[in-house]
Design a protein around this motif. Structure first.
Motif, PDB file in Angstrom:
ATOM      1  N   ALA A 232      38.717  37.518  20.995  1.00  0.00           N
ATOM      2  CA  ALA A 232      38.035  36.829  20.201  1.00  0.00           C
ATOM      3  C   ALA A 232      37.600  35.467  20.936  1.00  0.00           C
ATOM      4  O   ALA A 232      36.379  35.472  20.910  1.00  0.00           O
ATOM      5  CB  ALA A 232      38.969  35.981  19.178  1.00  0.00           C
TER       6      ALA A 232
ATOM      7  N   LYS B 119      35.583  29.163  19.380  1.00  0.00           N
ATOM      8  CA  LYS B 119      36.788  29.349  17.714  1.00  0.00           C
ATOM      9  C   LYS B 119      37.720  29.160  18.799  1.00  0.00           C
ATOM     10  O   LYS B 119      38.958  29.308  18.165  1.00  0.00           O
ATOM     11  CB  LYS B 119      36.172  30.682  17.137  1.00  0.00           C
ATOM     12  CG  LYS B 119      35.265  30.107  16.457  1.00  0.00           C
ATOM     13  CD  LYS B 119      34.505  31.134  15.163  1.00  0.00           C
ATOM     14  CE  LYS B 119      33.836  30.932  14.210  1.00  0.00           C
ATOM     15  NZ  LYS B 119      33.717  31.997  13.265  1.00  0.00           N
ATOM     16  N   ASP B 120      37.345  29.830  20.199  1.00  0.00           N
ATOM     17  CA  ASP B 120      38.519  29.851  20.676  1.00  0.00           C
ATOM     18  C   ASP B 120      39.993  28.011  21.497  1.00  0.00           C
ATOM     19  O   ASP B 120      41.115  28.433  21.224  1.00  0.00           O
ATOM     20  CB  ASP B 120      38.140  30.819  22.248  1.00  0.00           C
ATOM     21  CG  ASP B 120      40.026  30.823  22.970  1.00  0.00           C
ATOM     22  OD1 ASP B 120      41.035  31.240  22.105  1.00  0.00           O
ATOM     23  OD2 ASP B 120      39.853  30.870  23.777  1.00  0.00           O
TER      24      ASP B 120
ATOM     25  N   THR C 270      34.202  37.067  22.649  1.00  0.00           N
ATOM     26  CA  THR C 270      33.555  37.360  21.526  1.00  0.00           C
ATOM     27  C   THR C 270      32.984  35.890  20.910  1.00  0.00           C
ATOM     28  O   THR C 270      31.194  35.501  21.412  1.00  0.00           O
ATOM     29  CB  THR C 270      33.433  37.900  20.123  1.00  0.00           C
ATOM     30  OG1 THR C 270      34.729  37.048  19.233  1.00  0.00           O
ATOM     31  CG2 THR C 270      34.129  39.325  20.602  1.00  0.00           C
ATOM     32  N   THR C 271      33.393  34.879  20.711  1.00  0.00           N
ATOM     33  CA  THR C 271      33.674  33.598  20.165  1.00  0.00           C
ATOM     34  C   THR C 271      34.259  32.589  20.824  1.00  0.00           C
ATOM     35  O   THR C 271      35.225  32.103  20.555  1.00  0.00           O
ATOM     36  CB  THR C 271      33.737  33.312  18.424  1.00  0.00           C
ATOM     37  OG1 THR C 271      34.790  33.627  18.116  1.00  0.00           O
ATOM     38  CG2 THR C 271      32.517  34.301  18.012  1.00  0.00           C
TER      39      THR C 271
END
Length: 94
Positions: free
Chosen positions: A26, A33-34, A29-30
């Protein structure tokens, strides 16, 4: 030195490693949002533990602005990795 683990401990290790893998995926990829605010990190993992991880160099925070009062954010994947490493250290180095 031989390390002996119960089946329950081994199951938990496998589960936590899969969670870390998903968190790192995660993160790649994003990345937005982490991120987790310092306040949320303190609430989830405990203020003293997060401060110790920062002091030990396990986790690094980054300011999201140019002023000294701007928000510090941490990577959720890094915090989870530090938390897991701390748990495994207590299991392995009893």
């Amino acid at each position: 030195m031989q390390i002996i683990l119960d089946l329950y401990e081994l199951k938990n290790i496998c589960s936590q490693m899969s969670e870390l893998g998903a968190a790192n995926y995660a993160k790649s990829t994003t990345p937005a949002k982490d991120l987790m605010s310092q306040r949320e990190a303190y609430r989830v993992f405990g203020e003293a533990r997060v401060k110790r991880w920062v002091h030990d160099g396990l986790v690094t925070g980054s300011r999201m602005g140019s002023t000294i009062r701007s928000k510090i954010q941490y990577s959720r994947a890094e915090l989870m990795a530090a938390n897991t490493a701390e748990k495994f250290n207590s299991i392995i180095n009893k």
